[in-house]
Design a protein around this motif. Sequence first.
Motif, PDB file in Angstrom:
ATOM      1  N   LYS A 192       0.856  -1.192   0.000  1.00 17.17           N
ATOM      2  CA  LYS A 192       0.000   0.000   0.000  1.00 17.17           C
ATOM      3  C   LYS A 192       0.885   1.233   0.000  1.00 17.17           C
ATOM      4  CE  LYS A 192      -3.860  -2.010   2.485  1.00 17.17           C
ATOM      5  NZ  LYS A 192      -4.298  -2.334   3.837  1.00 17.17           N
ATOM      6  N   PHE A 193       1.481   1.493  -1.125  1.00 12.79           N
ATOM      7  CA  PHE A 193       2.429   2.601  -1.186  1.00 12.79           C
ATOM      8  C   PHE A 193       1.793   3.837  -1.804  1.00 12.79           C
ATOM      9  CE2 PHE A 193       5.384  -1.128  -1.680  1.00 12.79           C
ATOM     10  CZ  PHE A 193       5.988  -0.990  -0.451  1.00 12.79           C
ATOM     11  N   GLU A 194       2.368   4.980  -1.437  1.00 16.94           N
ATOM     12  CA  GLU A 194       2.132   6.172  -2.245  1.00 16.94           C
ATOM     13  C   GLU A 194       3.273   6.273  -3.225  1.00 16.94           C
ATOM     14  OE1 GLU A 194       0.663  10.059  -1.156  1.00 16.94           O
ATOM     15  OE2 GLU A 194       0.319   9.249   0.872  1.00 16.94           O
ATOM     16  N   GLU A 195       2.966   6.804  -4.387  1.00 13.66           N
ATOM     17  CA  GLU A 195       3.960   6.838  -5.453  1.00 13.66           C
ATOM     18  C   GLU A 195       4.402   8.284  -5.700  1.00 13.66           C
ATOM     19  OE1 GLU A 195       3.641   3.973  -8.758  1.00 13.66           O
ATOM     20  OE2 GLU A 195       3.210   5.740  -9.963  1.00 13.66           O
ATOM     21  N   PHE A 196       5.715   8.512  -5.709  1.00 10.92           N
ATOM     22  CA  PHE A 196       6.258   9.835  -6.017  1.00 10.92           C
ATOM     23  C   PHE A 196       7.192   9.715  -7.206  1.00 10.92           C
ATOM     24  CE2 PHE A 196       5.091   9.829  -1.602  1.00 10.92           C
ATOM     25  CZ  PHE A 196       4.438  11.050  -1.453  1.00 10.92           C
ATOM     26  N   ALA A 197       6.958  10.544  -8.189  1.00 12.61           N
ATOM     27  CA  ALA A 197       7.805  10.495  -9.387  1.00 12.61           C
ATOM     28  C   ALA A 197       8.833  11.617  -9.324  1.00 12.61           C
ATOM     29  CB  ALA A 197       6.948  10.636 -10.630  1.00 12.61           C
ATOM     30  N   ILE A 198      10.070  11.285  -9.631  1.00 13.85           N
ATOM     31  CA  ILE A 198      11.138  12.295  -9.679  1.00 13.85           C
ATOM     32  C   ILE A 198      11.500  12.527 -11.133  1.00 13.85           C
ATOM     33  CG2 ILE A 198      13.506  12.842  -9.019  1.00 13.85           C
ATOM     34  CD1 ILE A 198      13.154  10.963  -6.627  1.00 13.85           C
ATOM     35  N   ARG A 199      11.369  13.785 -11.540  1.00 17.17           N
ATOM     36  CA  ARG A 199      11.784  14.153 -12.902  1.00 17.17           C
ATOM     37  C   ARG A 199      12.964  15.100 -12.759  1.00 17.17           C
ATOM     38  NH1 ARG A 199       9.352  11.096 -16.870  1.00 17.17           N
ATOM     39  NH2 ARG A 199       7.459  10.320 -15.917  1.00 17.17           N
ATOM     40  N   ASP A 200      14.093  14.681 -13.283  1.00 14.52           N
ATOM     41  CA  ASP A 200      15.329  15.456 -13.135  1.00 14.52           C
ATOM     42  C   ASP A 200      16.067  15.290 -14.463  1.00 14.52           C
ATOM     43  OD1 ASP A 200      18.071  16.012 -12.653  1.00 14.52           O
ATOM     44  OD2 ASP A 200      17.857  15.546 -10.515  1.00 14.52           O
ATOM     45  N   PRO A 201      16.417  16.399 -15.114  1.00 15.82           N
ATOM     46  CA  PRO A 201      17.011  16.276 -16.455  1.00 15.82           C
ATOM     47  C   PRO A 201      18.331  15.490 -16.477  1.00 15.82           C
ATOM     48  CG  PRO A 201      17.179  18.529 -15.612  1.00 15.82           C
ATOM     49  CD  PRO A 201      16.283  17.786 -14.677  1.00 15.82           C
ATOM     50  N   ARG A 202      18.990  15.338 -15.301  1.00 11.34           N
ATOM     51  CA  ARG A 202      20.290  14.645 -15.284  1.00 11.34           C
ATOM     52  C   ARG A 202      20.138  13.131 -15.371  1.00 11.34           C
ATOM     53  NH1 ARG A 202      22.379  16.243  -9.561  1.00 11.34           N
ATOM     54  NH2 ARG A 202      20.212  15.623  -9.177  1.00 11.34           N
ATOM     55  N   ILE A 203      18.945  12.627 -15.053  1.00 14.29           N
ATOM     56  CA  ILE A 203      18.803  11.171 -14.852  1.00 14.29           C
ATOM     57  C   ILE A 203      17.521  10.633 -15.468  1.00 14.29           C
ATOM     58  CG2 ILE A 203      20.142  11.063 -12.707  1.00 14.29           C
ATOM     59  CD1 ILE A 203      17.395  11.203 -11.236  1.00 14.29           C
ATOM     60  N   PRO A 204      17.450   9.308 -15.654  1.00 12.27           N
ATOM     61  CA  PRO A 204      16.180   8.704 -16.085  1.00 12.27           C
ATOM     62  C   PRO A 204      15.113   8.899 -14.997  1.00 12.27           C
ATOM     63  CG  PRO A 204      18.001   7.109 -16.163  1.00 12.27           C
ATOM     64  CD  PRO A 204      18.506   8.309 -15.446  1.00 12.27           C
ATOM     65  N   PRO A 205      13.832   8.750 -15.338  1.00  7.07           N
ATOM     66  CA  PRO A 205      12.786   8.912 -14.332  1.00  7.07           C
ATOM     67  C   PRO A 205      12.935   7.925 -13.172  1.00  7.07           C
ATOM     68  CG  PRO A 205      11.858   8.413 -16.505  1.00  7.07           C
ATOM     69  CD  PRO A 205      13.324   8.446 -16.662  1.00  7.07           C
ATOM     70  N   VAL A 206      12.651   8.416 -11.956  1.00  8.14           N
ATOM     71  CA  VAL A 206      12.716   7.574 -10.757  1.00  8.14           C
ATOM     72  C   VAL A 206      11.346   7.605 -10.087  1.00  8.14           C
ATOM     73  CG1 VAL A 206      13.751   7.257  -8.475  1.00  8.14           C
ATOM     74  CG2 VAL A 206      15.164   8.100 -10.372  1.00  8.14           C
ATOM     75  N   GLU A 229       9.810  11.165   1.725  1.00 12.81           N
ATOM     76  CA  GLU A 229       9.967  10.819   0.312  1.00 12.81           C
ATOM     77  C   GLU A 229      10.857  11.833  -0.401  1.00 12.81           C
ATOM     78  OE1 GLU A 229       7.231  11.808   1.737  1.00 12.81           O
ATOM     79  OE2 GLU A 229       6.473  13.526   0.616  1.00 12.81           O
ATOM     80  N   GLU A 230      10.859  13.081   0.105  1.00  6.81           N
ATOM     81  CA  GLU A 230      11.697  14.093  -0.555  1.00  6.81           C
ATOM     82  C   GLU A 230      13.171  13.877  -0.246  1.00  6.81           C
ATOM     83  OE1 GLU A 230      10.237  17.996   0.306  1.00  6.81           O
ATOM     84  OE2 GLU A 230       8.362  17.633  -0.793  1.00  6.81           O
ATOM     85  N   GLN A 231      13.491  13.603   1.018  1.00  9.18           N
ATOM     86  CA  GLN A 231      14.900  13.410   1.376  1.00  9.18           C
ATOM     87  C   GLN A 231      15.464  12.130   0.761  1.00  9.18           C
ATOM     88  OE1 GLN A 231      16.670  14.333   4.850  1.00  9.18           O
ATOM     89  NE2 GLN A 231      15.244  15.905   5.514  1.00  9.18           N
ATOM     90  N   VAL A 232      14.692  11.068   0.887  1.00  9.73           N
ATOM     91  CA  VAL A 232      15.157   9.815   0.294  1.00  9.73           C
ATOM     92  C   VAL A 232      15.247   9.978  -1.224  1.00  9.73           C
ATOM     93  CG1 VAL A 232      14.609   7.377  -0.067  1.00  9.73           C
ATOM     94  CG2 VAL A 232      14.260   8.408   2.186  1.00  9.73           C
ATOM     95  N   GLY A 233      14.218  10.586  -1.797  1.00  5.24           N
ATOM     96  CA  GLY A 233      14.201  10.806  -3.243  1.00  5.24           C
ATOM     97  C   GLY A 233      15.379  11.650  -3.711  1.00  5.24           C
TER      98      GLY A 233
END
Length: 539
Positions: A192-206, A229-233
């Motif tokens: 039962k997770f919440e999903e957070f997408a990281i979009r960063d031009p340096r890297i593939p999507p996380v 989620e922000e710090q870990v992300g």
Amino acid sequence: MAIAVAGYDIDATIDHNYKFSAGTIMRVVARRDGQQWIPLLLYGELHVDSAFTGGAGEPLTIYRRDHHEVMWVRFPKPLMRGDTGTIRLAYHGDLIGFGSAMDRFLPPWWDQRRRELTPMMDSWTFIKETETWYPRYGFFQSFPVSLTFHTPADLKLATIGRLVSADTADQVMTTHWVSELPTDQVSFNIGKFEEFAIRDPRIPPVIVHINTEAHRTIAQLLPHLSRPEEQVGADVANSLAFFTKVFGPPLFHQYYATEIPYFHGQAFPGMIHLSWWTFMGLGREGAEEIFRAHEMAHQWWGIGVEPASYRDAWLSEGFAEFGGLWYMQMIRHDNDRYLKRLKQSREEIRRQRDKAAPIGLGWRAAESWKGNYALTTYQKGAWVLQMLRNMLLDTRTMGEERFEAMMHDFYATYRGKRATTLDFQRVVERHVGQPMDWFFNEWVYSTDVPTYTFAWKANQDSTGHGYIAHVRVRQTDVPSKFGMYVPLLITFDQGEALIRMLVIGPSSEAVVHLPAEPKKMELNPLESVLAEVKTEGWD
Ligand SMILES: [Zn+2]
């Protein structure tokens, strides 16, 4: 090996009670004539419902004792060299655990919190066995895998490979995934997770999966990060970007970082499992950055370049550990913390050196040496890279271009392949520009840790403009031929200079011409060599 694993199609179903069942097609190729019985490993809690060959679907004979991992499969007739055999296995069982079992993962010093916390973990599930949840034949063989999952639509799933399709019908999500490269590291995570997408031009999507609900509950009892989620992300994204720069381009087009209710992490192709503990953000002294980046570094070391055998395991764990340390030093701009961690592991390695097996012998040797496998493979393995990093350091500019070029070269050469310690040694030799048997013999194939006793004196030279310094290092605790290049930091009233000195044999001396009077000298100031340093007067 008598059998080569040619690939898998795994079709797995997880229902809303987390009951697991699967139908797996495993293809094998005989490498020798007469292969009829094939030993496989399957997690002991998984029960086999049926077993058939491919094609006509003749029944396969299975011999397996209850709850034993080992299972023997008998083909109707022996496979001859080059024959392909297909094993179609249906099985089900208790693969996914529930939160209440969390109890045993809580640290002992939490006794007073344990009873309060355990019920709160009920929303947490975990995969009990990440290696033999599908039938395995030996290890250190890579294969293509296609995965189909049927999972409750309200749960989040992460796995390896490229997502080919996703459909939802009647609250069941069916996703289909194909491995991008042959691998033997196949797993998944669901919850039962919440999903957070990281979009960063340096890297593939996380994509980060975090059990927000559980964290809200735990937060009532324990200090916590406000937006974990922000710090870990951030560490996941920054370490992915950092390793791309210092090691080379990543292998996959997308990455998952998912939370597990354990105290460890684990890496799979394009997916890392991170301990729930790191989402609490309570670790000190850069430990969280090292932990998160260690798992990400496995995308290069352990997955990008796989160890050829158990003897080469340090190419995965030692390299990942070094990657974690290096990332922490960079992201925190904190040399002191970096050196402090190295000093701690140096002291531990030194204490245990008589009880530890050499890095280059791997876990089989470590078992007979009674433990210290982790210390040797992780910590001393990281030290080997720290020493190479320092050996290739430009002492005038402090530039790391040569070390980075070496790591890029090793990664580029063995990306998507398996490498041995000797393969790595050959790459090191290309970049250092000399045979390196001496280095690998000393640090990878032995357990010695030298003690240096350092002395120096300086006098004005005959012109009266400069100084002549005498430096001396007495070496103990190692064989007489043991040698190493050791940095020496010389401090003047204005400025300082870093030079290298060859320390070999019982006593090494050097004469150094200096432009000004040296005020202070420090041997091995940057933990460049795994050695204990003492000082003494010149006489
Ligand atoms: Zn690791």
